[in-house]
Design an enzyme around this catalytic site. Structure first.
Site, PDB file in Angstrom:
ATOM      1  N   SER A  42       0.651  -1.134  -0.034  1.00 53.48           N
ATOM      2  CA  SER A  42      -0.005   0.230   0.005  1.00 53.48           C
ATOM      3  C   SER A  42       0.939   1.308   0.096  1.00 53.48           C
ATOM      4  CB  SER A  42      -0.978  -0.019   1.384  1.00 53.48           C
ATOM      5  OG  SER A  42      -2.007   0.929   1.195  1.00 53.48           O
TER       6      SER A  42
ATOM      7  N   ASP B 276      -9.713  -3.896  -5.482  1.00 54.52           N
ATOM      8  CA  ASP B 276      -8.767  -3.147  -5.007  1.00 54.52           C
ATOM      9  C   ASP B 276      -8.896  -1.849  -5.921  1.00 54.52           C
ATOM     10  OD1 ASP B 276      -7.005  -1.213  -3.508  1.00 54.52           O
ATOM     11  OD2 ASP B 276      -5.296  -2.750  -4.163  1.00 54.52           O
TER      12      ASP B 276
ATOM     13  N   HIS C  22      -7.719  -4.788  -1.161  1.00 57.71           N
ATOM     14  CA  HIS C  22      -7.100  -4.086  -0.319  1.00 57.71           C
ATOM     15  C   HIS C  22      -7.256  -4.557   0.922  1.00 57.71           C
ATOM     16  CE1 HIS C  22      -3.925  -0.815  -0.780  1.00 57.71           C
ATOM     17  NE2 HIS C  22      -4.355  -0.554   0.319  1.00 57.71           N
TER      18      HIS C  22
END
Length: 407
Positions: free
Chosen positions: A194, A347, A377
């Site tokens: 991320s 995501d 995610h």
């Protein structure tokens, strides 16, 4: 004793009442799209509801002046403490004032080991060495590597770009001192998930022209955030209301990370922060036409929007390569190391990874790509929690380990 049970019962009723009031007041916040083909959809919905409740509670506590919203988020994301791995030595150190934890395999090695520098995710505001301890210790043990987990300083206490600079500082220190930890300085890999993937990408780009230190040999980018120009790519549309990280949450967290006014969120979502000249310049790299057709099902081109100069002026950091490394020039991209990119279908950031994959390949950089069809995610954050984890959590970590073992 009876009075204790009576008090406990009253406290329980009060807590239940508060929770019911919050749910009734913010019931729309609990709505999220949970695709049927995502990993264990019922479990994901349950976790999303729990997380949303904590999120609402945090906002209300902040409004009451008890403590700031991000404090409770950090407590949740840090997760439960884990037992130290008996097969590893762990050391908490500082690399030029940046906190790190080093995981070293206990078994002696006939030669110098590879090194892995890990940057945790969390929007630059959440996450810690502790939140990713299960991941880093597993990588160290399974790949027989020395892993350095970087505890960079978080926003809003430490203003952007302190996070990237901390990651850069720790990386340079490790490259210079790798042999002190039994590591071959020519076999060092950077890895991040991320926002940690953003930092890993940025660090590799900033070290391209450094000739005074060893070169990074590879990078692993897990569900990375790589650009803040276009929030209307196919993955943004498809996963606009997905659990944990919706399209709106993405921009909200970016603005919070930068300590900016969140009133500009809608304009940024619409693309009104990007001047036409910049849009034309970067369209060759950030364009829905570059996404494979099979991943664009149901995509609808966004309507043209008016440029708002005042929003652009307030959010200029969005166009810096430290925040949007996808905007780096070809002269930098062509010099980057071998790369592993891991994306998840469910995501909003999926297409950032796909666009960077294409840029790297166009510049003759070797890319290994893993796509989690059922992934979402934050899936990585559930790794190591047994029955509370997700299959995609383990798949992501194992793909990472397998790539690392090739260097």
């Amino acid at each position: 004793m009876e009075s204790f049970y009576a008090l406990a019962l009253i406290a329980g009723i009060l807590v239940a009442f508060v929770l019911l009031v919050l749910i009734a007041t913010y019931h729309n916040s609990f709505k999220a799209e949970i695709p049927p083909d995502v990993d264990q959809p019922s479990k994901l919905r349950l976790y999303h509801c729990i997380y949303t409740l904590m999120e609402i509670l945090a906002k209300n506590l902040e409004n009451l002046g008890i403590f700031e919203e991000h404090i409770l988020r950090r407590l949740i994301i840090d997760g439960l403490p884990t037992r130290r791995d008996s097969q590893l030595f762990t050391k908490d150190l500082h690399f030029d004032e940046v906190p790190v934890r080093i995981y070293l395999p206990r078994l002696p090695s006939a030669s110098k080991r590879r090194g892995v520098i890990f940057f945790h995710g969390g929007c630059g505001m959440f996450g810690s060495i502790r939140s990713h301890e299960r991941i880093c210790s597993y990588i160290a043990r399974k790949s027989d590597s020395v892993v350095v987990s970087v505890g960079y300083h978080l926003s809003p206490e430490h203003k952007y770009p302190a996070q990237t600079l901390d990651c850069l500082t720790a990386t340079v220190h490790f490259l210079k001192t790798a042999e002190n930890y039994g590591v071959d300085p020519d076999r060092i890999i950077v890895c991040g998930d991320s926002a940690g993937g953003t930092f890993a990408t940025s660090v590799c780009q900033e070290l391209v022209n450094r000739s005074d230190i060893p070169k990074i040999c590879a990078q692993v980018l897990i569900c990375p955030f790589l650009q803040a120009l276009n929030f209307n790519l196919p993955s943004h549309q498809k996963n606009a209301f997905i659990a944990f990280l919706s399209r709106e949450h993405t921009v909200h967290f970016i603005l919070k990370y930068l300590r900016k006014d969140c009133s500009t969120k809608e304009a940024i979502l619409a693309g009104s922060h990007v001047p036409e000249s910049m849009d034309l310049k970067y369209r060759k790299w950030i364009n829905p036409d570059l996404i494979p057709e099979i991943l664009k099902l149901g995509y609808k081109p966004s309507l043209p929007t008016s440029f708002l100069p005042q929003v652009h002026e307030k959010t200029k950091e969005l166009f810096e390569t430290r925040l949007s490394p996808l905007l780096a020039e070809d002269a930098v991209v062509c010099c980057l190391p071998d790369t592993c990119i891991i994306t998840c279908e469910h995501d909003v950031l999926r297409d950032d990874g796909l666009l960077y994959k294409k840029r790297l390949e166009d510049n003759n950089v070797k890319v290994t790509w893993y796509h989690m069809e059922e992934g979402f995610h934050c899936a990585l954050g559930f790794f190591g929690y047994g029955i509370f984890s997700f299959p995609s959590s383990s798949k992501i970590v194992n793909h990472t380990v397998n790539f690392i073992k090739g260097y």
